[in-house]
Design a protein around this motif. Structure first.
Motif, PDB file in Angstrom:
ATOM      1  N   LYS A 155       0.829  -1.205   0.000  1.00  0.00           N
ATOM      2  CA  LYS A 155       0.000   0.000   0.000  1.00  0.00           C
ATOM      3  C   LYS A 155       0.865   1.257   0.000  1.00  0.00           C
ATOM      4  N   GLU A 156       1.938   1.219   0.780  1.00  0.00           N
ATOM      5  CA  GLU A 156       2.814   2.383   0.878  1.00  0.00           C
ATOM      6  C   GLU A 156       3.531   2.650  -0.448  1.00  0.00           C
ATOM      7  N   TYR A 157       3.948   1.568  -1.113  1.00  0.00           N
ATOM      8  CA  TYR A 157       4.639   1.718  -2.394  1.00  0.00           C
ATOM      9  C   TYR A 157       3.695   2.289  -3.458  1.00  0.00           C
ATOM     10  N   LYS A 158       2.457   1.782  -3.492  1.00  0.00           N
ATOM     11  CA  LYS A 158       1.467   2.294  -4.442  1.00  0.00           C
ATOM     12  C   LYS A 158       1.149   3.758  -4.152  1.00  0.00           C
ATOM     13  N   ALA A 159       1.016   4.083  -2.860  1.00  0.00           N
ATOM     14  CA  ALA A 159       0.747   5.469  -2.486  1.00  0.00           C
ATOM     15  C   ALA A 159       1.880   6.378  -2.938  1.00  0.00           C
ATOM     16  N   GLY A 160       3.110   5.891  -2.850  1.00  0.00           N
ATOM     17  CA  GLY A 160       4.259   6.672  -3.314  1.00  0.00           C
ATOM     18  C   GLY A 160       4.228   6.897  -4.818  1.00  0.00           C
ATOM     19  N   ILE A 161       3.833   5.873  -5.558  1.00  0.00           N
ATOM     20  CA  ILE A 161       3.716   5.998  -7.013  1.00  0.00           C
ATOM     21  C   ILE A 161       2.669   7.045  -7.370  1.00  0.00           C
ATOM     22  N   PHE A 162       1.502   6.961  -6.724  1.00  0.00           N
ATOM     23  CA  PHE A 162       0.441   7.919  -7.021  1.00  0.00           C
ATOM     24  C   PHE A 162       0.803   9.320  -6.545  1.00  0.00           C
ATOM     25  N   GLU A 163       1.536   9.411  -5.447  1.00  0.00           N
ATOM     26  CA  GLU A 163       1.977  10.716  -4.953  1.00  0.00           C
ATOM     27  C   GLU A 163       2.914  11.384  -5.965  1.00  0.00           C
ATOM     28  N   GLU A 164       3.810  10.583  -6.537  1.00  0.00           N
ATOM     29  CA  GLU A 164       4.797  11.125  -7.472  1.00  0.00           C
ATOM     30  C   GLU A 164       4.186  11.506  -8.820  1.00  0.00           C
ATOM     31  N   PHE A 165       3.342  10.642  -9.361  1.00  0.00           N
ATOM     32  CA  PHE A 165       2.861  10.856 -10.725  1.00  0.00           C
ATOM     33  C   PHE A 165       1.465  11.466 -10.808  1.00  0.00           C
ATOM     34  N   GLY A 204      -1.253   8.282 -12.878  1.00  0.00           N
ATOM     35  CA  GLY A 204      -1.001   7.312 -11.814  1.00  0.00           C
ATOM     36  C   GLY A 204      -1.218   5.886 -12.276  1.00  0.00           C
ATOM     37  N   GLN A 205      -2.266   5.664 -13.062  1.00  0.00           N
ATOM     38  CA  GLN A 205      -2.532   4.324 -13.575  1.00  0.00           C
ATOM     39  C   GLN A 205      -1.430   3.866 -14.526  1.00  0.00           C
ATOM     40  N   VAL A 206      -0.968   4.766 -15.389  1.00  0.00           N
ATOM     41  CA  VAL A 206       0.105   4.416 -16.320  1.00  0.00           C
ATOM     42  C   VAL A 206       1.375   4.071 -15.549  1.00  0.00           C
ATOM     43  N   ALA A 207       1.692   4.839 -14.516  1.00  0.00           N
ATOM     44  CA  ALA A 207       2.885   4.574 -13.712  1.00  0.00           C
ATOM     45  C   ALA A 207       2.771   3.232 -12.995  1.00  0.00           C
ATOM     46  N   LEU A 208       1.597   2.932 -12.447  1.00  0.00           N
ATOM     47  CA  LEU A 208       1.399   1.654 -11.771  1.00  0.00           C
ATOM     48  C   LEU A 208       1.498   0.496 -12.758  1.00  0.00           C
ATOM     49  N   PHE A 209       0.897   0.637 -13.923  1.00  0.00           N
ATOM     50  CA  PHE A 209       1.004  -0.406 -14.945  1.00  0.00           C
ATOM     51  C   PHE A 209       2.453  -0.613 -15.364  1.00  0.00           C
ATOM     52  N   THR A 210       3.217   0.463 -15.454  1.00  0.00           N
ATOM     53  CA  THR A 210       4.616   0.349 -15.853  1.00  0.00           C
ATOM     54  C   THR A 210       5.410  -0.453 -14.830  1.00  0.00           C
TER      55      THR A 210
END
Length: 92
Positions: free
Chosen positions: A5-15, A27-33
């Motif tokens: 959860k923390e890693y995903k939150a960091g991805i969404f925070e950044e992008f 955020g979705q594109v970054a998570l998919f990547t």
């Protein structure tokens, strides 16, 4: 799971700009990547895992369609996410 959860939150925070903005295209594109990179490494070790291979192909298709949407919607946001993730420009 490899994405906490923390890693995903960091991805969404950044992008995406906010940890709670999970529906944003960037955020979705970054998570998919990140997921694509993980599945690619898995398939290098397990060549005959055809279920994972199909899942990878579907994720790449989803990411591509989101990037096409972003390209049509706002070219500057598209260019920023491409540059931020280090992806090739797939829209010609």
């Amino acid at each position: 799971m490899y994405l906490s959860k923390e890693y995903k939150a960091g991805i969404f925070e950044e992008f995406a700009g906010s940890a709670t903005n999970t529906g944003s295209t960037e955020g979705q594109v970054a998570l998919f990547t990140k997921r694509i990179a993980h599945l690619t490494e898995h398939l290098k070790k397990n060549r005959k895992d055809f279920g994972t291979q199909r899942a990878l192909q579907m994720l790449v298709g989803k990411r591509r369609s989101l990037l096409a949407y972003l390209y049509k919607k706002d070219i500057n946001r598209y260019r920023a996410i491409i540059k931020g993730l280090g992806l090739r420009d797939i829209i010609k």
